[in-house]
Structure formats: structure tokens, C-alpha cells
Design a protein around this motif. Structure first.
Motif, PDB file in Angstrom:
ATOM      1  N   GLU A  72       0.914  -1.474  -0.193  1.00 20.15           N
ATOM      2  CA  GLU A  72      -0.098   0.241  -0.004  1.00 20.15           C
ATOM      3  C   GLU A  72       0.767   1.427   0.174  1.00 20.15           C
ATOM      4  N   GLU A  73       1.993   1.377   1.002  1.00 18.11           N
ATOM      5  CA  GLU A  73       2.713   2.629  -0.017  1.00 18.11           C
ATOM      6  C   GLU A  73       4.261   1.676   1.029  1.00 18.11           C
ATOM      7  N   LEU A  74       5.396   2.627  -0.044  1.00 11.61           N
ATOM      8  CA  LEU A  74       6.619   2.691   0.011  1.00 11.61           C
ATOM      9  C   LEU A  74       7.187   3.604   0.477  1.00 11.61           C
ATOM     10  N   GLY A  75       8.070   2.932   1.834  1.00 11.30           N
ATOM     11  CA  GLY A  75       9.581   3.995   2.114  1.00 11.30           C
ATOM     12  C   GLY A  75      10.023   4.757   0.715  1.00 11.30           C
ATOM     13  N   SER A  76      11.230   5.656   1.529  1.00 11.58           N
ATOM     14  CA  SER A  76      12.130   6.293   0.392  1.00 11.58           C
ATOM     15  C   SER A  76      13.354   4.896   0.510  1.00 11.58           C
ATOM     16  N   GLY A  77      14.117   5.278  -0.655  1.00  8.72           N
ATOM     17  CA  GLY A  77      15.606   4.318  -0.917  1.00  8.72           C
ATOM     18  C   GLY A  77      14.912   2.944  -1.108  1.00  8.72           C
ATOM     19  N   GLN A  78      13.846   2.179  -2.050  1.00 10.97           N
ATOM     20  CA  GLN A  78      13.331   1.454  -2.379  1.00 10.97           C
ATOM     21  C   GLN A  78      14.074   0.835  -3.378  1.00 10.97           C
ATOM     22  N   SER A  79      14.292  -0.918  -3.598  1.00 12.12           N
ATOM     23  CA  SER A  79      14.279  -0.834  -5.422  1.00 12.12           C
ATOM     24  C   SER A  79      13.897  -1.123  -6.401  1.00 12.12           C
ATOM     25  N   VAL A  80      14.041  -1.919  -7.345  1.00  9.53           N
ATOM     26  CA  VAL A  80      12.464  -1.345  -8.280  1.00  9.53           C
ATOM     27  C   VAL A  80      11.662  -3.127  -8.100  1.00  9.53           C
ATOM     28  N   HIS A  81      12.519  -3.889  -7.556  1.00  5.63           N
ATOM     29  CA  HIS A  81      11.514  -4.907  -7.566  1.00  5.63           C
ATOM     30  C   HIS A  81       9.849  -5.202  -7.046  1.00  5.63           C
ATOM     31  N   VAL A  82       9.497  -4.460  -6.571  1.00 10.83           N
ATOM     32  CA  VAL A  82       7.890  -4.313  -6.117  1.00 10.83           C
ATOM     33  C   VAL A  82       7.865  -2.868  -5.942  1.00 10.83           C
ATOM     34  N   ALA A  83       6.081  -2.859  -6.503  1.00 15.65           N
ATOM     35  CA  ALA A  83       5.446  -1.635  -6.145  1.00 15.65           C
ATOM     36  C   ALA A  83       4.357  -1.438  -5.610  1.00 15.65           C
ATOM     37  N   VAL A  84       3.942  -0.182  -5.410  1.00 22.12           N
ATOM     38  CA  VAL A  84       2.350  -0.055  -4.858  1.00 22.12           C
ATOM     39  C   VAL A  84       1.822  -0.717  -5.907  1.00 22.12           C
ATOM     40  N   GLY A  85       0.626  -1.581  -5.319  1.00 22.80           N
ATOM     41  CA  GLY A  85      -0.994  -2.207  -5.329  1.00 22.80           C
ATOM     42  C   GLY A  85       0.165  -3.720  -6.194  1.00 22.80           C
ATOM     43  N   GLN A  86       0.739  -3.490  -5.578  1.00 23.30           N
ATOM     44  CA  GLN A  86       1.532  -5.158  -6.281  1.00 23.30           C
ATOM     45  C   GLN A  86       1.478  -6.047  -5.675  1.00 23.30           C
ATOM     46  N   ARG A  87       0.945  -7.177  -5.604  1.00 22.53           N
ATOM     47  CA  ARG A  87       0.742  -8.580  -4.696  1.00 22.53           C
ATOM     48  C   ARG A  87       2.004  -9.302  -4.292  1.00 22.53           C
ATOM     49  N   VAL A  88       2.664  -9.504  -2.782  1.00 21.32           N
ATOM     50  CA  VAL A  88       3.254  -9.972  -2.825  1.00 21.32           C
ATOM     51  C   VAL A  88       3.390 -10.700  -1.235  1.00 21.32           C
ATOM     52  N   ALA A  89       5.125 -11.352  -1.161  1.00 19.95           N
ATOM     53  CA  ALA A  89       4.709 -12.592   0.063  1.00 19.95           C
ATOM     54  C   ALA A  89       5.998 -12.224   0.338  1.00 19.95           C
ATOM     55  N   ALA A  90       6.012 -12.521   2.074  1.00 23.54           N
ATOM     56  CA  ALA A  90       7.456 -12.094   3.181  1.00 23.54           C
ATOM     57  C   ALA A  90       7.121 -13.436   3.467  1.00 23.54           C
ATOM     58  N   LEU A  91       8.872 -14.150   4.531  1.00 25.52           N
ATOM     59  CA  LEU A  91       8.886 -14.251   5.689  1.00 25.52           C
ATOM     60  C   LEU A  91       9.188 -14.388   6.667  1.00 25.52           C
ATOM     61  N   THR A  92       8.379 -13.636   7.384  1.00 26.56           N
ATOM     62  CA  THR A  92       8.346 -12.737   8.637  1.00 26.56           C
ATOM     63  C   THR A  92       8.564 -13.431  10.229  1.00 26.56           C
ATOM     64  N   LYS A  93       8.396 -15.018   9.916  1.00 25.10           N
ATOM     65  CA  LYS A  93       8.704 -15.739  11.402  1.00 25.10           C
ATOM     66  C   LYS A  93       7.959 -15.172  12.311  1.00 25.10           C
ATOM     67  N   THR A  94       7.680 -13.803  12.918  1.00 27.98           N
ATOM     68  CA  THR A  94       6.413 -13.128  13.239  1.00 27.98           C
ATOM     69  C   THR A  94       6.405 -11.975  12.461  1.00 27.98           C
ATOM     70  N   GLY A  95       5.054 -11.631  13.364  1.00 29.14           N
ATOM     71  CA  GLY A  95       4.284 -10.643  13.086  1.00 29.14           C
ATOM     72  C   GLY A  95       3.137 -10.706  12.062  1.00 29.14           C
TER      73      GLY A  95
END
Length: 346
Positions: A72-95
């Protein structure tokens, strides 16, 4: 913005989970705000609520080993492999058991179109674990024969499908009622209550190229003996100690020590304790690149129909306690998913 999340306050039963609302700050440099669509219930949460998970955080904390959602939102200093509105997955361990989370954008992996959030979620932890054990640790190849304990389980069923898709023969242990499901995936089923070693010797007289063992305990010795010369034992859990009193950390350390001794023996066989997080602290960029590569391949196999996912039941966030209780019931076939936007579980 406000985020709703599930909190594990202390050691206790699933019903001890609490729901809270808190303010989330704006994403900082390198961070992403993700609206969570799905998170999973894993063995890790079952151990965490008992206070027995190795390397778990201090109470209280928000469980959730992985997630799938929309940026929904990106902070500054982002890489180009993700964008706002994109469906993504992540390993988090917790949270992950929340409706919104802040995560490091570098940890996000794009989910291709044509896959639902719940489908993708079933393959984040389970798929990454299965892929990395099969191809990066055991280095299994077409024509090999491997043994998968718990072949009808979350990780086990993905292991079987990935192996069969690569031309690897699979012997899979499971309960009597799950034999047909294991056979339908292309594996040779073996009843885990019988003499597994004897049956494996019949099917693979020279031993197997790899054994994938999530049980631990005394059975790890049998797993070692079933290896062929040059074979690899990959242990990735200690499910046999789930309900035993005492520290889960001690149980894992004993298992790791036993495997280390086996691995040092001059007999050409290998034994490893698989840790999904190994290498991230020392080589974060390489770890992230490999994980992105692995999950991208797994998602593509799912999208193409080469492997299938199984969702047992989907629970809304407010029913996280029921989701955890159901995951521990021993009746689950597939993955238990927590989806913040879902209706009441049936």
C-alpha cells in the motif's frame, strides 16, 4: 494508520491469544506497508505458544511466520522489484497475524497473477522449506529415490510434488487414512506405524539418496540407517517432542549435536539440521536473492498447474485462536490460513 493484530501474551492455550489495535507509523526508508490478505498457521506457532520454539522472541509478540498481501505504501530508498498495488509474499517469523504490517521491502517477493492470496500463502514457508531442502541441501536429482516423512503434511506434500515434478522417485510415510492421497501425488506410500525401515529396504535395497525428517527423536537413527552411500539426511524439526515437558531449545540442540556427530563420520553420508533462516544474518543480500529465486519458481509451478496447493480452512483474524486450535487437532489436510478479510470459518 491503525492496525489490528493478534498478540500471544505468554505461554498458554490458543484461547489466550488477544486482539489489539495499535497505531502504525509511516513506512521508513527501505520499508513497505503491506495490507495482509493471508497468513498461515505453522508448527512454529504451535511451539511458540508453548514457549518451546527455538530462537523465539520474548512475550508478548504477534505470531505469523509468513504473509501474502498488497503493497500500500513504500518508504524512501526502495529497490525496483516491488511496487505499490502489487501482491507480494514475505517470510516474517513473527508479525504476520495482522491486517497491516511494516516489513523490509527487500524481503518481499512478487506473487504472479493467477494465484490467489490463500494459494500463494500455502507455499511461502512450506514451499521455501521444501525447495531449499530438496535442491539446495540434499541436491537431489532426477532418477534419485528419496524418503519423505509426513508426506501428506504441509511441507511433506510440497516436497513430494517438487520431487516428482523433477523426476525423483519418492517413498512417503503417512497414516493409513492418507495412503491414497500420497499415492495420488505420485509417491509410494508407507504406513508410518509399521516397520518403515524394512519396507524402505524392500523398495530401495541400496538405500535412498535423501531422507527428510521432521519428527526427530529416536527415529532419527532409523532415518540415518536408510541412507545409501553418499546419501543425505535432512532434519527440519522435532515434532516428536511437541507435547513433552521441558525446553524446546534443549531438544533442538540435542538433535543438532547428534546430526553433527553423524556428519563428521568418515562414511560418505551427510546429516544436516535445516534452518530456513540460516545465512540471512551473515549474507542478507544473497539470502534474499536465493529466496526470491526459489519462491518465484515455486509460484510459477503452482500457476502452471505442475504442483497443487491444499487449503484446509480459512479463518478471519478475530478467530485466530480457533485456527490455532484446529491446526493442532491432527485432522488437518492442507494448510490452515488466517485471512483478515475472511468471513466466519465454516
Amino acid at each position: 494508520m491503525k492496525a489490528t493484530e493478534v498478540v500471544l501474551p505468554a505461554v498458554g492455550e490458543p484461547e489466550s491469544l488477544e486482539l489489539r489495535v495499535r497505531e502504525l507509523p509511516e513506512p521508513g526508508p527501505g520499508q513497505a506497508l503491506v495490507r495482509v490478505e493471508a497468513s498461515g498457521v505453522t508448527f512454529a506457532e504451535q511451539q511458540m505458544r508453548r514457549g518451546k520454539y527455538y530462537d523465539m522472541p520474548k512475550f508478548p509478540f504477534v505470531p505469523g511466520y509468513d504473509l501474502v498481501g498488497v503493497v500500500e505504501e513504500l518508504g524512501s530508498g526502495q529497490s525496483v522489484h516491488v511496487a505499490v498495488g502489487q501482491r507480494v509474499a514475505a517470510l516474517t517469523k513473527t508479525g504476520g497475524w495482522a491486517d497491516h504490517v511494516l516489513v523490509d521491502a527487500a524481503d518481499l517477493v512478487a506473487v504472479p497473477e493467477g494465484i490467489t492470496a490463500a494459494e500463494a500463502e500455502t507455499l511461502v514457508t512450506n514451499g521455501a522449506t521444501a525447495w531449499r531442502m530438496l535442491f539446495r541441501t540434499a541436491k537431489a536429482r532426477s532418477g534419485d529415490t528419496v524418503l519423505v516423512h509426513g508426506a501428506n503434511g504441509g511441507v511433506g506434500s510440497v516436497l513430494v510434488q517438487l520431487a516428482r515434478n523433477s523426476g525423483i522417485h519418492v517413498i512417503g510415510t503417512a497414516s493409513a487414512r492418507n495412503q491414497d492421497a500420497v499415492a495420488a501425488m505420485g509417491a509410494t506410500p508407507v504406513d508410518y506405524r509399521g516397520d518403515i525401515a524394512a519396507r524402505v529396504r524392500e523398495l530401495a535395497p541400496g538405500g535412498v539418496a535423501a531422507v527428510f525428517d521432521h519428527v526427530g527423536g529416536k527415529g532419527i537413527d532409523d532415518s540415518w540407517r536408510m541412507l545409501a552411500p553418499g546419501g543425505t539426511l535432512v532434519s527440519y524439526g522435532s515434532a516428536s517432542t511437541r507435547d513433552q515437558a521441558g525446553s524446546g531449545t534443549v531438544a533442538v540442540l540435542k538433535l543438532v549435536a547428534k546430526l553433527a556427530v553423524r556428519n563428521a563420520l568418515p562414511n560418505g553420508r551427510h546429516a544436516y539440521f535445516f534452518n530456513l533462516w540460516a545465512g540471512k544474518a551473515r549474507h542478507p543480500e544473497r539470502y534474499r536473492a536465493e529466496l526470491r529465486e526459489d519462491l518465484t519458481k515455486i509460484f510459477e509451478l503452482l500457476r502452471s498447474g505442475a504442483i497443487k496447493t491444499r487449503i484446509d480452512r480459512v479463518y478471519p483474524l478475530r478467530e485466530a485462536a480457533a485456527a490455532l486450535r484446529h491446526a493442532e487437532s491432527g485432522t488437518v489436510v492442507g494448510k490452515v490460513v488466517i485471512a483478515p478479510g475472511a468471513g466466519p470459518a465454516e
